[in-house]
Motif scaffolding. Structure first.
Motif, PDB file in Angstrom:
ATOM      1  N   HIS A 162       0.843  -1.196   0.000  1.00  0.00           N
ATOM      2  CA  HIS A 162       0.000   0.000   0.000  1.00  0.00           C
ATOM      3  C   HIS A 162       0.881   1.249   0.000  1.00  0.00           C
ATOM      4  CE1 HIS A 162      -2.880   2.997   1.399  1.00  0.00           C
ATOM      5  NE2 HIS A 162      -3.806   2.174   0.942  1.00  0.00           N
ATOM      6  N   PRO A 163       0.447   2.359  -0.649  1.00  0.00           N
ATOM      7  CA  PRO A 163       1.260   3.579  -0.675  1.00  0.00           C
ATOM      8  C   PRO A 163       1.642   4.095   0.724  1.00  0.00           C
ATOM      9  CG  PRO A 163      -0.587   3.793  -2.181  1.00  0.00           C
ATOM     10  CD  PRO A 163      -0.775   2.498  -1.437  1.00  0.00           C
ATOM     11  N   LEU A 164       0.847   3.796   1.724  1.00  0.00           N
ATOM     12  CA  LEU A 164       1.177   4.265   3.069  1.00  0.00           C
ATOM     13  C   LEU A 164       2.156   3.353   3.791  1.00  0.00           C
ATOM     14  CD1 LEU A 164      -2.266   5.576   4.361  1.00  0.00           C
ATOM     15  CD2 LEU A 164      -0.413   6.824   3.262  1.00  0.00           C
ATOM     16  N   SER A 165       2.580   2.268   3.133  1.00  0.00           N
ATOM     17  CA  SER A 165       3.543   1.393   3.794  1.00  0.00           C
ATOM     18  C   SER A 165       4.922   2.047   3.836  1.00  0.00           C
ATOM     19  CB  SER A 165       3.602   0.032   3.108  1.00  0.00           C
ATOM     20  OG  SER A 165       4.034   0.176   1.774  1.00  0.00           O
ATOM     21  N   GLY A 166       5.139   3.053   2.980  1.00  0.00           N
ATOM     22  CA  GLY A 166       6.347   3.873   3.054  1.00  0.00           C
ATOM     23  C   GLY A 166       6.054   5.052   3.968  1.00  0.00           C
ATOM     24  N   GLY A 167       6.802   6.113   3.819  1.00  0.00           N
ATOM     25  CA  GLY A 167       6.557   7.286   4.652  1.00  0.00           C
ATOM     26  C   GLY A 167       5.382   8.110   4.162  1.00  0.00           C
ATOM     27  N   TRP A 168       4.797   8.877   5.074  1.00  0.00           N
ATOM     28  CA  TRP A 168       3.674   9.758   4.747  1.00  0.00           C
ATOM     29  C   TRP A 168       3.630  10.886   5.770  1.00  0.00           C
ATOM     30  CZ3 TRP A 168      -0.338   9.457   8.487  1.00  0.00           C
ATOM     31  CH2 TRP A 168      -0.266   8.363   9.347  1.00  0.00           C
ATOM     32  N   TRP A 169       3.007  11.978   5.404  1.00  0.00           N
ATOM     33  CA  TRP A 169       2.886  13.154   6.275  1.00  0.00           C
ATOM     34  C   TRP A 169       1.476  13.252   6.843  1.00  0.00           C
ATOM     35  CZ3 TRP A 169       6.840  16.136   7.794  1.00  0.00           C
ATOM     36  CH2 TRP A 169       8.025  16.079   7.056  1.00  0.00           C
ATOM     37  N   LEU A 170       1.361  13.285   8.146  1.00  0.00           N
ATOM     38  CA  LEU A 170       0.085  13.563   8.814  1.00  0.00           C
ATOM     39  C   LEU A 170       0.030  15.061   9.035  1.00  0.00           C
ATOM     40  CD1 LEU A 170      -2.496  12.552  10.179  1.00  0.00           C
ATOM     41  CD2 LEU A 170      -1.167  12.309  12.289  1.00  0.00           C
ATOM     42  N   VAL A 171      -1.037  15.708   8.558  1.00  0.00           N
ATOM     43  CA  VAL A 171      -1.132  17.165   8.584  1.00  0.00           C
ATOM     44  C   VAL A 171      -2.343  17.595   9.402  1.00  0.00           C
ATOM     45  CG1 VAL A 171      -1.302  19.261   7.180  1.00  0.00           C
ATOM     46  CG2 VAL A 171      -0.184  17.218   6.233  1.00  0.00           C
ATOM     47  N   ASP A 172      -2.103  18.454  10.377  1.00  0.00           N
ATOM     48  CA  ASP A 172      -3.187  19.101  11.113  1.00  0.00           C
ATOM     49  C   ASP A 172      -3.052  20.596  10.847  1.00  0.00           C
ATOM     50  OD1 ASP A 172      -5.389  19.495  12.733  1.00  0.00           O
ATOM     51  OD2 ASP A 172      -4.270  19.360  14.607  1.00  0.00           O
ATOM     52  N   ALA A 173      -4.137  21.311  10.928  1.00  0.00           N
ATOM     53  CA  ALA A 173      -4.107  22.733  10.588  1.00  0.00           C
ATOM     54  C   ALA A 173      -4.964  23.545  11.529  1.00  0.00           C
ATOM     55  CB  ALA A 173      -4.592  22.929   9.151  1.00  0.00           C
ATOM     56  N   GLU A 174      -4.613  24.808  11.640  1.00  0.00           N
ATOM     57  CA  GLU A 174      -5.431  25.809  12.325  1.00  0.00           C
ATOM     58  C   GLU A 174      -5.898  26.794  11.266  1.00  0.00           C
ATOM     59  OE1 GLU A 174      -6.331  25.574  15.371  1.00  0.00           O
ATOM     60  OE2 GLU A 174      -4.823  24.258  16.240  1.00  0.00           O
ATOM     61  N   THR A 175      -7.107  27.272  11.427  1.00  0.00           N
ATOM     62  CA  THR A 175      -7.670  28.255  10.502  1.00  0.00           C
ATOM     63  C   THR A 175      -8.182  29.447  11.305  1.00  0.00           C
ATOM     64  OG1 THR A 175      -9.913  27.336  10.577  1.00  0.00           O
ATOM     65  CG2 THR A 175      -8.390  26.380   8.961  1.00  0.00           C
ATOM     66  N   ASN A 176      -8.459  30.529  10.609  1.00  0.00           N
ATOM     67  CA  ASN A 176      -9.001  31.707  11.295  1.00  0.00           C
ATOM     68  C   ASN A 176     -10.524  31.769  11.211  1.00  0.00           C
ATOM     69  OD1 ASN A 176      -9.224  32.365   8.601  1.00  0.00           O
ATOM     70  ND2 ASN A 176      -8.198  34.348   8.774  1.00  0.00           N
ATOM     71  N   GLY A 177     -11.135  30.670  10.863  1.00  0.00           N
ATOM     72  CA  GLY A 177     -12.587  30.579  10.785  1.00  0.00           C
ATOM     73  C   GLY A 177     -12.983  29.237  10.191  1.00  0.00           C
TER      74      GLY A 177
END
Length: 130
Positions: A16-31
């Motif tokens: 599976h493509p996630l069996s290698g490395g991957w970036w988990l992304v969380d974000a903050e927004t202004n609304g």
């Protein structure tokens, strides 16, 4: 950096493509409404391989307008922190570079996806954000 205990696809699907490395992304927004001008203001990323965090980074993005005080309190991101923050186009370019190491996985993707689509569109990126 640390172990994360949660079901992970690479254990059951080694190709599976996630069996290698991957970036988990969380974000903050202004609304909550990118269609009304709300923007990404901070990205927190963790590079994962299997169940291990290998690297973390944070990107701060300068919004068009100063943050209201309630957004500062809610997100923990302040106007002072954003004074020398990058422009949206710089953040998009940095994210595009990161995808060479592995895919981006958005934490709370349904909520954040419109913000990423807007940012990539405004930056003139030719990358498709599903």
């Amino acid at each position: 950096m640390g172990k994360v205990n949660f079901p992970y696809l690479s254990r059951s699907l080694p190709d599976h493509p996630l069996s290698g490395g991957w970036w988990l992304v969380d974000a903050e927004t202004n609304g909550l409404h990118p269609e009304e001008g709300d923007e990404l203001i901070a990205l927190r990323l963790a590079y994962m391989k299997k169940d291990t965090i290998l690297e973390t980074c944070e990107m701060r993005i300068r919004p068009a307008q100063p943050l209201p005080s309630h957004i500062e309190r809610l997100t923990g991101v302040t106007n002072a922190m954003l004074e020398n923050a990058m422009e949206t186009a710089e953040a998009v370019s940095a994210l595009e570079d990161l995808t060479e190491e592995g895919p981006l996985i958005l934490w709370h993707g349904a909520c954040l996806l419109p913000f990423f689509q807007k940012a990539f569109g405004e930056a003139g990126s030719d990358r498709r954000v599903p």
